[in-house]
Design an enzyme around this catalytic site. Structure first.
Site, PDB file in Angstrom:
ATOM      1  N   ARG A 129     136.352  98.227  79.667  1.00  0.00           N
ATOM      2  CA  ARG A 129     136.050  96.741  79.811  1.00  0.00           C
ATOM      3  C   ARG A 129     136.585  95.259  80.309  1.00  0.00           C
ATOM      4  O   ARG A 129     137.763  95.475  81.012  1.00  0.00           O
ATOM      5  CB  ARG A 129     135.204  96.295  78.462  1.00  0.00           C
ATOM      6  CG  ARG A 129     136.573  96.658  77.582  1.00  0.00           C
ATOM      7  CD  ARG A 129     136.415  95.909  76.757  1.00  0.00           C
ATOM      8  NE  ARG A 129     137.361  96.460  75.196  1.00  0.00           N
ATOM      9  CZ  ARG A 129     138.499  95.346  75.093  1.00  0.00           C
ATOM     10  NH1 ARG A 129     138.744  94.447  76.027  1.00  0.00           N
ATOM     11  NH2 ARG A 129     139.330  95.764  74.140  1.00  0.00           N
TER      12      ARG A 129
ATOM     13  N   LYS B 114     143.393 109.566  71.576  1.00  0.00           N
ATOM     14  CA  LYS B 114     145.452 109.330  72.555  1.00  0.00           C
ATOM     15  C   LYS B 114     145.316 109.819  72.610  1.00  0.00           C
ATOM     16  O   LYS B 114     146.584 109.877  73.752  1.00  0.00           O
ATOM     17  CB  LYS B 114     145.542 108.538  71.230  1.00  0.00           C
ATOM     18  CG  LYS B 114     145.434 106.620  71.032  1.00  0.00           C
ATOM     19  CD  LYS B 114     146.102 106.359  69.959  1.00  0.00           C
ATOM     20  CE  LYS B 114     145.586 104.814  68.887  1.00  0.00           C
ATOM     21  NZ  LYS B 114     145.573 103.762  70.068  1.00  0.00           N
TER      22      LYS B 114
ATOM     23  N   GLU C 200     155.597 108.917  68.724  1.00  0.00           N
ATOM     24  CA  GLU C 200     156.281 109.109  70.312  1.00  0.00           C
ATOM     25  C   GLU C 200     157.488 107.894  69.786  1.00  0.00           C
ATOM     26  O   GLU C 200     157.632 107.764  68.683  1.00  0.00           O
ATOM     27  CB  GLU C 200     155.004 107.446  70.787  1.00  0.00           C
ATOM     28  CG  GLU C 200     154.196 107.658  71.606  1.00  0.00           C
ATOM     29  CD  GLU C 200     153.091 106.275  71.820  1.00  0.00           C
ATOM     30  OE1 GLU C 200     153.770 105.574  72.035  1.00  0.00           O
ATOM     31  OE2 GLU C 200     152.398 107.425  72.341  1.00  0.00           O
TER      32      GLU C 200
ATOM     33  N   HIS D 227     149.585  92.860  66.191  1.00  0.00           N
ATOM     34  CA  HIS D 227     149.113  93.534  67.425  1.00  0.00           C
ATOM     35  C   HIS D 227     147.167  93.669  67.989  1.00  0.00           C
ATOM     36  O   HIS D 227     146.834  93.519  68.499  1.00  0.00           O
ATOM     37  CB  HIS D 227     148.564  95.165  67.430  1.00  0.00           C
ATOM     38  CG  HIS D 227     149.994  96.381  66.518  1.00  0.00           C
ATOM     39  ND1 HIS D 227     151.238  95.725  66.639  1.00  0.00           N
ATOM     40  CD2 HIS D 227     150.146  96.864  64.987  1.00  0.00           C
ATOM     41  CE1 HIS D 227     152.020  97.179  66.445  1.00  0.00           C
ATOM     42  NE2 HIS D 227     151.084  97.033  65.425  1.00  0.00           N
TER      43      HIS D 227
HETATM   44  P1  ADP Z   1     145.329 100.914  68.925  1.00  0.00           P
HETATM   45  O1  ADP Z   1     144.748 101.030  69.622  1.00  0.00           O
HETATM   46  O2  ADP Z   1     145.337 100.875  67.147  1.00  0.00           O
HETATM   47  O3  ADP Z   1     145.931  99.254  69.334  1.00  0.00           O
HETATM   48  P2  ADP Z   1     148.356 100.436  70.590  1.00  0.00           P
HETATM   49  O4  ADP Z   1     148.368 102.901  71.378  1.00  0.00           O
HETATM   50  O5  ADP Z   1     147.185 100.637  72.211  1.00  0.00           O
HETATM   51  O6  ADP Z   1     147.269 100.628  69.451  1.00  0.00           O
HETATM   52  O7  ADP Z   1     149.290  99.983  70.725  1.00  0.00           O
HETATM   53  C1  ADP Z   1     148.807  98.556  70.370  1.00  0.00           C
HETATM   54  C2  ADP Z   1     150.291  97.694  69.909  1.00  0.00           C
HETATM   55  O8  ADP Z   1     151.697  98.867  68.962  1.00  0.00           O
HETATM   56  C3  ADP Z   1     151.144  97.446  71.337  1.00  0.00           C
HETATM   57  O9  ADP Z   1     150.088  96.466  71.626  1.00  0.00           O
HETATM   58  C4  ADP Z   1     152.985  97.507  70.912  1.00  0.00           C
HETATM   59  O10 ADP Z   1     152.645  96.357  70.220  1.00  0.00           O
HETATM   60  C5  ADP Z   1     152.443  99.062  70.139  1.00  0.00           C
HETATM   61  N1  ADP Z   1     153.114  99.884  69.854  1.00  0.00           N
HETATM   62  C6  ADP Z   1     152.610 101.061  70.257  1.00  0.00           C
HETATM   63  N2  ADP Z   1     153.613 102.196  70.823  1.00  0.00           N
HETATM   64  C7  ADP Z   1     154.295 101.972  70.426  1.00  0.00           C
HETATM   65  C8  ADP Z   1     155.554 102.680  70.978  1.00  0.00           C
HETATM   66  N3  ADP Z   1     155.669 103.541  71.245  1.00  0.00           N
HETATM   67  N4  ADP Z   1     157.006 101.303  70.440  1.00  0.00           N
HETATM   68  C9  ADP Z   1     156.499  99.739  70.017  1.00  0.00           C
HETATM   69  N5  ADP Z   1     155.363  99.355  70.000  1.00  0.00           N
HETATM   70  C10 ADP Z   1     153.852 100.426  70.236  1.00  0.00           C
END
Ligand code: ADP
Length: 674
Positions: free
Chosen positions: A297, A121, A205, A240
């Protein structure tokens, strides 16, 4: 002119709906297909649809669908020139992609470097930062000292989100709501990250409290062309995981769409992307959007994009992978109408979405048309096993406007008929027809926020449905008895058993039907009027004159002069009545036979799916109450609590937190109280 040669044979390294969906396009393009399968899938739909199929091992995916060597071997022995990985399994596995190249097989997906670039990430964020793609404000540097991390958090203001850079699947994330909580929160997040990923590197973040999840479909060829096929809104999520997706995103302006589209193309170009990819953004209430991650993908939800653009994305993938240029330029692409996708799962929304397994004893999807598409990998009679994602189908609808598409969705969900396993269809129906969803009040907290309206139990008043179910039972029983009598006089035939039927008087039978947690006693008496035979059904102080006949799965009835028909699914004690306004489920309550459940209380509790043991909440020898949580498992990004089926004693435990568990494996042994 491009000098490309389309493949003549491809292997699909996947199963279920996505394997079937890929085969359909390949077949239409005249490309031969090779399926792979495990023990559990030897009769699966994707195997019968493919031209050839190769057995690759035992049911657990780590013994079959995840074994790169076996998949490559299958491609080599069948002479497949390319492998489509679908989604999940090996689709984002850089080593697998590399092995394909080493064996001269085309990987239908991006180059290894692009998969690797999106692996961490923080590395992904650094790449995107350099490419001027907007990021959620935050810190993703190498200095991991608490002072530096905390300073970053204090600087951006709370709430913040700590994320494990090695994280994925919604794991290793922790919200921190104030400066005082930081030290403790960081320690907990690091512990979690170490135990889940063996790496406690964190990024910080800004935590957005009401974001929408809006993602852009991009496509790049090997000739420096890149386009975006607009956006999908996937804000409706539970833990999620996406539940309903749609395109276009409600309220999207052309200007914002173009900005996000350009940002997505920049992201893809920054990592030398080729093929289909999705750039996920968080869209804040003020219209700012931030890069979240890129999925390298084809996504589960790609059909909504296909329906609004009229393009076949699998065809695009095959063309690009074989060296052709993109089928369309940006200027040739346009959005037409609105599409929605609902993911139909074998799971129990009222029990924390616990995956359900079992035989799909009755399965009739809505009829497909230009408005309704069903992508599925199962047929009536198939098993939903513990080994794989329990998705039954993706239901996708299209119409000219969101309003009309929603109407199509509601109708198609009401027409989706599944018996034998618990599904989320009612939950999806409640969701898709709820006022906030209809009004597009979308953000990632949607389901939690509207919990009370989405999870409500079936509160429709019963009208003629009880006598219908009773009439059906008595008619089908009579029919079976007739058939059996014609064939045999076998006294052991179940149709000669009377245990479920107490005979009150000569022609009267009493049965108990349960609907929405209420038992109804129904007395049915056969009556004759001249040569006409009918049934008098008595429920409480209401009585109904009923006549009818069964033709295949339909009951044609006349109840107190009202004539109509109902489709019926009947599976042991379960009866589902399908009416124009949806399904009514009944359970026939059998009298206690004394010896029933003789061994139900002993023995083990089996894992409902493949997964990882997260927590063990009891010790051997513990006395537990009915429904007491015993262990927590994690699978498909979700935690599932396994509860005691009755009061009793846990006599042994077979797994520790962190252990991998095969679906169906005995988790613990349990002795129910007498
Ligand atoms: P993973 O790779 O574990 O799936 P992500 O970074 O893609 O994690 O985030 C998954 C979910 O978490 C997003 O779809 C969103 O709903 C929530 N999320 C991620 N980052 C944030 C953020 N900075 N603020 C609020 N919600 C977040």
């Amino acid at each position: 002119m491009t000098t490309s040669t389309m493949f003549t044979k491809i292997l699909i390294a996947n199963r279920g709906e996505i394997a079937c969906r890929i085969i359909k396009t390949a077949r239409r393009m005249g490309i031969h297909t090779v399926a792979v399968y495990s023990d559990a899938d030897k009769n699966a739909l994707h195997v019968t649809m493919a031209d050839e199929a190769v057995y690759i091992g035992a049911s657990p995916s780590r013994d079959s669908y995840l074994v790169a060597e076996k998949v490559i071997e299958a491609a080599k022995t069948t002479g497949a020139q390319a492998i489509h990985p679908g989604y999940g399994f090996l689709s984002e596995n850089a080593d697998f992609c590399r092995m394909c190249a080493e064996n001269d097989i085309t990987f239908i997906g991006p180059p290894v470097g692009a998969i690797e670039a999106m692996g961490s990430k923080s590395a992904a964020k650094s790449i995107m930062e350099k490419a001027n793609v907007p990021l959620v404000p935050g810190y993703h540097g190498d200095d991991q000292s608490e002072a530096v991390l905390k300073k970053a958090a204090d600087g951006m203001g709370y709430p913040v989100l700590l994320k494990a850079t090695a994280g994925g699947g919604g794991k290793g994330m922790r919200q921190i709501w104030s400066s005082d909580e930081f030290t403790e929160g960081l320690a907990a997040a690091k512990r979690e990250a170490t135990s889940s990923f063996g790496d406690d590197t964190m990024l910080v973040e800004k935590y957005l409290t009401q974001p929408r999840h809006v993602e852009i479909q991009v496509f790049c060829d090997n000739h420096d062309n890149a386009v975006y096929l607009f956006e999908r809104d996937c804000s409706v999520q539970r833990r999620h995981q996406k539940v309903i997706e749609e395109a276009p995103a409600p309220g999207m302006t052309d200007e914002l769409r173009d900005q996000m589209g350009q940002a997505a193309i920049q992201s893809a170009k920054a990592i030398g992307y080729q093929g289909a990819g999705t750039v996920e953004f968080l869209l804040d209430v003020d219209g700012s959007f931030y890069f979240m991650e890129m999925n390298t993908r084809l996504q589960v939800e790609h059909p909504v994009t296909e329906l609004i653009t009229g393009q076949d994305l699998v065809e695009w993938q095959l063309r690009v992978a074989s060296g052709e240029t993109l089928p369309k330029t940006q200027a040739e692409l346009a959005i037409k109408g609105h599409a929605l996708e609902a993911r139909i799962y074998a799971e129990d929304p009222d029990n924390d979405f616990l995956p359900a397994t079992g035989k799909l004893s009755f399965l009739v999807p809505p009829i497909e048309s230009e408005h309704v598409r069903v992508d599925t990998g199962v047929r009536q009679g198939d098993e939903v096993s513990v080994y794989y994602d329990p998705m039954i189908a993706k239901l996708i609808v299209w119409d000219e406007s969101r309003e009309k598409a929603l109407q199509r969705m509601a109708k198609a969900l009401a027409e989706y008929r599944v018996s034998g396993v618990t599904t989320n269809i009612d939950f999806l129906y409640n969701l898709a027809t709820s006022a906030p969803f209809v009004n597009a009040e979308l953000d990632t907290g949607f389901i939690e926020k509207h919990n009370d309206i989405i999870f409500h139990k079936d509160q429709r008043a019963l009208a003629n449905e009880l006598p219908m179910a009773a009439l059906y039972l008595v008619l089908s029983r009579a029919e079976q008895a007739k058939k059996v009598a014609a064939k045999t006089n076998d006294p052991f035939s179940p149709w000669n058993a009377t245990n479920a039927w107490r005979m009150n008087e000569a022609n009267a039978q009493s049965i108990v039907l349960n609907h929405s947690d209420t038992d109804y006693e129904v007395v049915i008496e056969q009556q004759r009027q001249g040569s006409d035979s009918y049934y008098l059904v008595q429920i409480g102080d209401q009585s109904y004159d009923c006549q009818g006949n069964i033709d295949r799965n339909a009951l044609y009835f006349n109840i107190n002069g009202y004539r109509s028909c109902a489709q019926i699914a009947h599976n042991e004690q379960q009866i589902s009545l399908y009416r124009p306004d949806g399904v009514f489920n009944f359970n026939q309550v059998l009298p206690d036979l004394g010896d029933a459940g003789e061994d139900a209380g002993h023995g083990g509790l089996a894992a409902p799916m493949n997964g990882t043991m997260v927590d063990v909440l009891v010790s051997a020898g513990d006395k537990v109450e009915k429904d007491q949580p015993l262990v927590i498992m994690e699978a498909m990004k979700m935690e599932h609590t396994i509860k005691a089926p009755s009061a009793g004693v846990v006599t042994a435990l077979f797994y520790q937190p962190g252990d991998m568990v095969d679906g169906g494996a005995e988790l613990l042994s349990f002795e129910a109280d007498e």
